[in-house]
Design a protein around this motif. Structure first.
Motif, PDB file in Angstrom:
ATOM      1  N   ASP A  97      11.785   7.467   2.383  1.00 24.15           N
ATOM      2  CA  ASP A  97      11.384   7.239   3.771  1.00 24.15           C
ATOM      3  C   ASP A  97      11.519   5.766   4.112  1.00 24.15           C
ATOM      4  OD1 ASP A  97      10.177   9.781   4.961  1.00 24.15           O
ATOM      5  OD2 ASP A  97       9.354   9.739   2.933  1.00 24.15           O
ATOM      6  N   THR A 122       9.646   4.042   0.940  1.00 23.86           N
ATOM      7  CA  THR A 122       8.894   4.745  -0.086  1.00 23.86           C
ATOM      8  C   THR A 122       9.728   5.913  -0.587  1.00 23.86           C
ATOM      9  OG1 THR A 122       7.794   6.130   1.555  1.00 23.86           O
ATOM     10  CG2 THR A 122       6.633   4.145   0.873  1.00 23.86           C
ATOM     11  N   PRO A 140       0.829  -1.207   0.000  1.00 29.90           N
ATOM     12  CA  PRO A 140       0.000   0.000   0.000  1.00 29.90           C
ATOM     13  C   PRO A 140       0.867   1.262   0.000  1.00 29.90           C
ATOM     14  CG  PRO A 140      -0.228  -1.191   2.107  1.00 29.90           C
ATOM     15  CD  PRO A 140       0.678  -1.993   1.247  1.00 29.90           C
ATOM     16  N   GLY A 141       0.307   2.363  -0.461  1.00 28.05           N
ATOM     17  CA  GLY A 141       1.031   3.631  -0.430  1.00 28.05           C
ATOM     18  C   GLY A 141       0.811   4.424  -1.698  1.00 28.05           C
ATOM     19  N   ALA A 142       1.050   5.738  -1.610  1.00 27.87           N
ATOM     20  CA  ALA A 142       0.788   6.630  -2.723  1.00 27.87           C
ATOM     21  C   ALA A 142       2.076   7.184  -3.327  1.00 27.87           C
ATOM     22  CB  ALA A 142      -0.109   7.779  -2.262  1.00 27.87           C
ATOM     23  N   ALA A 143       3.231   6.729  -2.841  1.00 26.80           N
ATOM     24  CA  ALA A 143       4.498   7.274  -3.308  1.00 26.80           C
ATOM     25  C   ALA A 143       4.860   6.712  -4.677  1.00 26.80           C
ATOM     26  CB  ALA A 143       5.600   6.949  -2.299  1.00 26.80           C
ATOM     27  N   SER A 165       9.323   9.520  -2.543  1.00 30.48           N
ATOM     28  CA  SER A 165       8.357  10.531  -3.012  1.00 30.48           C
ATOM     29  C   SER A 165       9.094  11.644  -3.739  1.00 30.48           C
ATOM     30  CB  SER A 165       7.603  11.133  -1.813  1.00 30.48           C
ATOM     31  OG  SER A 165       6.938  10.131  -1.078  1.00 30.48           O
ATOM     32  N   THR A 187      12.570  12.134  -1.654  1.00 28.47           N
ATOM     33  CA  THR A 187      12.750  11.764  -0.257  1.00 28.47           C
ATOM     34  C   THR A 187      12.479  10.276  -0.115  1.00 28.47           C
ATOM     35  OG1 THR A 187      11.993  13.949   0.408  1.00 28.47           O
ATOM     36  CG2 THR A 187      12.043  12.254   2.114  1.00 28.47           C
TER      37      THR A 187
END
Lengths: 238, 238, 238, 238, 238, 238
Positions: free
Chosen positions: F116, F42, F23-26, F44, F114
């Motif tokens: 993370d 992640t 899952p995630g939006a990056a 971004s 970035t």
């Protein structure tokens, strides 16, 4: 000679009022005003002392000074989020030190009294009015303690303060904000009811002063504080 | 009469030294000492001013005061992590205000000079020695600027400071730490080389003082500052 | 081969000095310098340990690293107001870990010794000079404790550190700032007086290195640290 | 049925007052009280908007909520030094959101109005009184702007709020502090003068509630807010 | 009627999943997802309570809510360095209050259970999914305690939550992010497994709503929560 | 020879996995695991660079490292409220520096990426797994940019990392937490896919090591990183 608002003479105070009929849950509370300058002073009692003083059978008196956002225009930002406001810190140290100068801390027992000075309107002289009003709130808080109900309060003296300054070369008593910004020298004097000095803080604002001016300012302050001390005594005896 | 260490008389200064041969990368730097009190003053120049002053063709002088952890015993904790140290803040505001009192900020152009006062050993009088030494570091930094190489520096006067106080009822000049803790009254005086006052800050420490004592302290301070001003001038002319 | 200032050879140290005759109130104090790099190391003793170590009869040694504002040009801003300076934090963790590596913490009893490394001038190698000087300050502080007056200090070894790097493809010992900024690889090595490793930290700065270069740097560091260890021993035996 | 102080019925408000004759320098100011709960609401205008809104020709309304130390006993500690007070943050977000719900932000132009709600005495319902009083201060501030001197203010409606709750199984209107601490459910309702909902926030305090109780609370709130809206209108028309 | 993605009807939930087979060292852990919204809920047990609760033989349940930087695009900045994020603070207070509403804190003994809700992907409804998933993680953590191995857990009920709102005038269940930004009214409802309310929080976003809409939203929420409660029960019985 | 869990030999890695289906939006995301150690990486992208780099047509890559509270038992407290966590700061500086070592920042244009690294479960080696996984997330993010859709990514090499150490006198590859706490020496090595060093960080934990041990650890790390580099390449080619 500088024009003062409402035809004040160089050695006259602004109208000074003390009003204890104000909202709040603190043991002592008073609304103090000098002209437009208005400060809510409350004194709250806690049955404990700071760690460094614990176990010595002695109390503590401390002060906090704060300007409400609406007290000035433009709005004064709040002191939140860890930003250090050097001026507030300096002022509250002065208030605390002045009040401790006349209290018998041993007689208080292991209690802390915090005197909060929250400025509702700022028109010059907020730190000195905080001291003058803070003393009254402190006295009321102490008077509410069971062992002092008789009225014999643990003070060695009363305490009050006023600002003086030099504007257009002339020493003036109790400067309002419009005078303060024009002043070459700004001095705050804290004295006891019996006329002894506790604090003398004079600063040239990009200016200097000589000994004659220094002595003239001190004389003005002495006279102003004598009047304020009388009003404190009369308010507390009611 | 209080016994002073090394048989100092009530009106004599501690041995006072200025040494510019010290490590550092700043434009101005001096190690100032008064007895054991030792402070590294450095003055750093930046080609910009704070946002609120920008675009007015004027410079700024500011100060920071800091005690190194090893300057006291027990160790002084560092001012890190957002904790407000009211005392440091009050002191650095005093130093900055005092120095600005004698500089022609317009002549500096849009530059900021930061005077850092880092205390290496603290034995009383650190704030006044910071002012006296800070002036020297500031003067050296300004002298390093191309437009002032001729030596005609944009000062209206020199500035120096000293502490005075009342110990065992007697006014004393230039208190060391052991005297300071016994003092009933502690006063810091900042004056120009030509003998005019810039700051007078006297506080009773759980004590009060009368006008005779106030005037005696001011006289002592005048005499001490005259000597310090001479040492500054002689150091800077080398 | 890179030109080094003052004709240093690739494997020679900068002039290295230790001076314990410095201002301060700490139990141990030394001014350490390597070329222009100058650091005041003080070691302060407190009769307590951090909460997580309490009651185990063991001491603690920790370090703080700080650059004074005047140590660099342009001025280094102070680490105040809660801003995290990752680099300082990383360095002081390294210094503390290195010093603890050679101290018998049980022999200290429940005491904390804080070694403060305040950089007065920064010209490369401040973290390694802090370790080398910090050891000396720590040893002096421990020697001041009554149970160690005999001189038999609770160290398993001495400790010192130096930087090495690769500049223009060539391994160099003890880089100054001008070399450091040109270096492709920067390595800090911490070793004991008997020649064992405690820390090896090598980083390519937007560059990489091979095993031959790695081994060459380690050999240079060994030789430099052997000389520094001798100077420490000779200073402490005075 | 719970006993209410001063024989209040379950559906009656505490005595509610609005007083604009108070100290302060803000464009709008009102002292609002509901029983003993007393709050100084000031609205200050700044000719700029937050960066994220700049250049869109639209204004902004925001709120800050703060309890003065003397407003409670024991004393309420100030929100200084970066400590997060989740409750204050939640309340001031609610006040700001509620006020923005009835203002035409485009008509304000690129201005920010900050509504400060400083609690002088806290006896329950401070957040809802802040909204009711905040609307009045905001309206006064907007009325002081030149383009709104005619009195046609850029509001789509008025806004007011009240608390309701369930005490001893019974729905009550406008809880004071002694009722609030005994309540099983606490609900704050914000409505417009024309009777539409803006916010409904009900929480069981270690308790739950059913749909019948929910609807009963909403009915009580509707009735209370209708009265408060009338008092706002009558105050503003004076 | 608004078009919903994947042809959802106005009263249907997004696909809802609970997965306890996830990395982590906490006593309870579950990955909860509602459509794309995905949250890692972990529940950690500590054998102590906050100071203000100590010595009363009672436990405590608290929650922390956090969005991982990669959960949104653009990247969500971390809540570091003392900056107050009012929204996170408000959400975690809601989660903690909701969970405490159904736990028998006395049965926990003097333990604190912290439920951490870390959002891995945010597509609307993260606070309600945190409550629904947080309950499962909390139940798993409690079930791991020796005194509850029998399976008789100290809950008075189960708890779950869902969002509802009004989009284009129509009440909708379980809004995703694209619906949330278009919604005129946004409401979060927290209910127990037996159908009683714990929290009702509805806000008009620069809009208002009437009683018919309020009641319609509450009915939708009731139906959604009934389904979520069943999925919780079925997951925990595995 | 130390017993390793699951009969690992001294020179074998733990099971290592990369999974991008998370899952995630990056723009880039991968779940990396080494044994139980599990980290969500992640990456971004933001269309701007830090102020100090602006206007130079060059990009920036930075990293943040964070342990989720449930990743350890007892629970790891969050890094909120301005408290400095020196370890996290040191680790994220290492990750950022390592990744920048292989990226052509000019080819990125004025963008910041970035990376993370949020640790879901911590069982030793989190910083090295963050680098190995962070490279994969970074590569995926860059591949999502229009100008790199062809697949010719602006890397000079790949990068991976592993920990080695000395336990019971024996050099071991890829320590898990139980080995890490027993280790006398702990070393992290970062290397490129082509076998060149980027970082070498070895620390004696209250212990020292000699040159033979140092070289043995470096050889083990080389072999481990060669395998990790292959897994990265194979994952990215899918």
């Amino acid at each position: 000679m500088p024009d003062r608002s409402e035809n004040r003479s160089v050695d006259s105070l602004r109208p000074f009022r003390l009003d204890s009929n104000v909202p709040g849950a603190a043991a002592g509370k008073v609304l103090v005003s000098a002209g437009r300058t208005t400060i809510l002073c409350t004194a709250s009692i806690e049955d404990a002392v700071p760690p460094w003083l614990a176990g010595r059978g002695k109390g503590w008196v401390t002060a906090e000074y704060n300007m409400l956002p609406g007290s000035t225009s433009p709005r004064k930002q709040r002191d939140r989020g860890g930003k250090v406001d050097g001026r507030s810190s300096e002022i509250q140290r002065l208030i605390g030190r002045s009040l401790r100068g006349v209290v018998n801390l041993k007689a208080l027992g292991e209690r802390t009294i915090t005197v909060d000075c929250d400025v509702l309107e700022a028109d010059g002289g907020t730190r000195t009015a905080s001291i003058t009003g803070g003393y009254v709130a402190l006295a009321e808080a102490i008077a509410s303690l069971p062992e002092f109900h008789s009225g014999d309060l643990p003070f060695t003296d009363s305490i009050a303060a006023v600002s003086v300054g030099i504007v257009d070369g002339e020493p003036l008593l109790d400067l309002d904000y419009s005078e303060d910004v024009r002043a070459d020298v700004d001095m705050n004097v804290v004295m006891t009811g019996s006329g002894r000095f506790v604090e003398v803080q004079g600063s040239g604002e990009e200016a200097t002063f000589d000994k004659v001016q220094l002595y003239a300012m001190i004389d003005l302050a002495e006279r102003g504080i004598a009047q304020l001390s009388q009003q404190q005594a009369s308010h507390l005896s009611e």
